[in-house]
Motif scaffolding. Structure first.
Motif, PDB file in Angstrom:
ATOM      1  N   UNK A 177     -84.694 -67.269 127.914  1.00 22.24           N
ATOM      2  CA  UNK A 177     -83.587 -66.646 127.351  1.00 22.24           C
ATOM      3  C   UNK A 177     -83.707 -66.539 125.918  1.00 22.24           C
ATOM      4  N   UNK A 178     -84.135 -65.363 125.239  1.00 21.48           N
ATOM      5  CA  UNK A 178     -84.198 -65.279 123.927  1.00 21.48           C
ATOM      6  C   UNK A 178     -82.996 -64.919 123.293  1.00 21.48           C
ATOM      7  N   UNK A 179     -82.324 -65.384 122.116  1.00 25.14           N
ATOM      8  CA  UNK A 179     -81.248 -64.953 121.426  1.00 25.14           C
ATOM      9  C   UNK A 179     -81.679 -64.352 120.138  1.00 25.14           C
ATOM     10  N   UNK A 180     -81.050 -62.868 120.183  1.00 27.89           N
ATOM     11  CA  UNK A 180     -81.481 -61.746 119.284  1.00 27.89           C
ATOM     12  C   UNK A 180     -80.170 -61.148 118.935  1.00 27.89           C
ATOM     13  N   UNK A 181     -80.284 -60.990 117.494  1.00 28.16           N
ATOM     14  CA  UNK A 181     -78.890 -60.484 117.003  1.00 28.16           C
ATOM     15  C   UNK A 181     -78.632 -59.191 117.306  1.00 28.16           C
ATOM     16  N   UNK A 182     -77.311 -58.787 117.862  1.00 25.65           N
ATOM     17  CA  UNK A 182     -77.012 -57.910 118.730  1.00 25.65           C
ATOM     18  C   UNK A 182     -77.427 -56.446 117.998  1.00 25.65           C
ATOM     19  N   UNK A 183     -77.063 -56.485 116.722  1.00 27.05           N
ATOM     20  CA  UNK A 183     -77.577 -55.132 116.139  1.00 27.05           C
ATOM     21  C   UNK A 183     -78.838 -54.912 115.987  1.00 27.05           C
ATOM     22  N   UNK A 184     -79.603 -55.882 116.561  1.00 28.67           N
ATOM     23  CA  UNK A 184     -81.125 -55.468 116.609  1.00 28.67           C
ATOM     24  C   UNK A 184     -81.533 -54.977 118.156  1.00 28.67           C
ATOM     25  N   UNK A 185     -80.534 -55.250 119.010  1.00 30.83           N
ATOM     26  CA  UNK A 185     -81.045 -54.842 120.433  1.00 30.83           C
ATOM     27  C   UNK A 185     -81.134 -53.340 120.822  1.00 30.83           C
ATOM     28  N   UNK A 186     -80.506 -52.430 119.679  1.00 31.68           N
ATOM     29  CA  UNK A 186     -80.424 -51.033 119.770  1.00 31.68           C
ATOM     30  C   UNK A 186     -82.349 -50.657 119.828  1.00 31.68           C
ATOM     31  N   UNK A 187     -82.758 -51.330 118.657  1.00 35.79           N
ATOM     32  CA  UNK A 187     -84.226 -51.007 118.386  1.00 35.79           C
ATOM     33  C   UNK A 187     -85.061 -51.726 119.524  1.00 35.79           C
ATOM     34  N   UNK A 188     -84.582 -52.624 119.862  1.00 36.81           N
ATOM     35  CA  UNK A 188     -85.668 -53.421 121.067  1.00 36.81           C
ATOM     36  C   UNK A 188     -85.599 -52.232 122.276  1.00 36.81           C
ATOM     37  N   UNK A 189     -84.317 -51.779 122.530  1.00 39.80           N
ATOM     38  CA  UNK A 189     -84.285 -50.936 123.860  1.00 39.80           C
ATOM     39  C   UNK A 189     -84.864 -49.412 123.650  1.00 39.80           C
ATOM     40  N   UNK A 190     -84.539 -49.045 122.343  1.00 42.55           N
ATOM     41  CA  UNK A 190     -85.171 -47.894 122.008  1.00 42.55           C
ATOM     42  C   UNK A 190     -84.483 -46.568 122.500  1.00 42.55           C
ATOM     43  N   UNK A 191     -84.715 -45.604 121.887  1.00 40.82           N
ATOM     44  CA  UNK A 191     -83.966 -44.265 122.504  1.00 40.82           C
ATOM     45  C   UNK A 191     -84.115 -44.148 124.077  1.00 40.82           C
ATOM     46  N   UNK A 192     -83.060 -43.812 124.639  1.00 38.32           N
ATOM     47  CA  UNK A 192     -83.211 -43.585 126.421  1.00 38.32           C
ATOM     48  C   UNK A 192     -83.933 -44.924 126.853  1.00 38.32           C
TER      49      UNK A 192
END
Length: 175
Positions: free
Chosen positions: A82-97
């Motif tokens: 279980x990694x701990x990642x800044x929430x504001x970087x999660x959008x980039x990790x998920x990507x568009x759609x």
């Protein structure tokens, strides 16, 4: 990580964690032991972080294998980090759609799930990675690359175990 699993990574007198630091070239910090879960923070170059996680996963797999008497390759679930990642970087990790996370899943063969809510008392979210040792370490590498491409913005309130409740699984921070 649960406290008992952290012991297998630290080793007697810090012997194992020191050899992982030396071999990987990464800086590794483990939170204090007053709570049932502890966070391992790994910093350095992407290659150093990848090497450190590879060695940590090997240790976890060895420890798990000796406890269960079956090898990870024979198990369907493998390792879970279980990694701990800044929430504001999660959008980039998920990507568009969801395209980026889908690509990471396909390339690595690991299961990746990004929590929708931040961890208690923080601006960070957990990213759960499950699969074989190789799949998990490759996935961590890809996540590091995404985080480098899209650095965190603003103030990050780091998750601290014991400040809220979060249960189960291995907890590792790739900060």
């Amino acid at each position: 990580l649960p406290g008992k699993e952290v012991g297998s990574i630290i080793g007697k007198g810090g012997e194992i964690i020191n050899s992982i630091r030396e071999e990987s070239g990464a800086k590794i910090y483990i939170t204090g032991g007053s709570c049932p879960e502890r966070i391992i923070t790994v910093t350095g170059t992407t290659d150093a972080i990848f090497k450190a996680y590879t060695l940590i996963c090997e240790k976890l797999e060895d420890e798990d294998g000796s406890r269960t008497r079956e090898r990870s390759a024979d198990r369907k679930d493998g390792l879970t980090l279980r990694l701990v990642v800044p929430a504001n970087q999660c959008g980039s990790l998920i990507g568009k759609g969801g395209c980026k996370i889908k690509e990471i899943r396909e390339v690595t063969g690991a299961s990746v799930q990004v929590a929708s809510d931040p961890l208690p008392g923080s601006t960070e979210r957990s990213v759960t990675v499950t699969g074989s040792r190789d799949a998990v370490t490759q996935c961590v590498y890809h996540i590091c690359c995404v985080m480098l491409e899209s650095p965190a913005k603003g103030t990050i309130v780091q998750y601290q175990p014991g400040r809220g409740s979060f249960s189960g699984g291995a907890m590792m921070g790739g900060r």
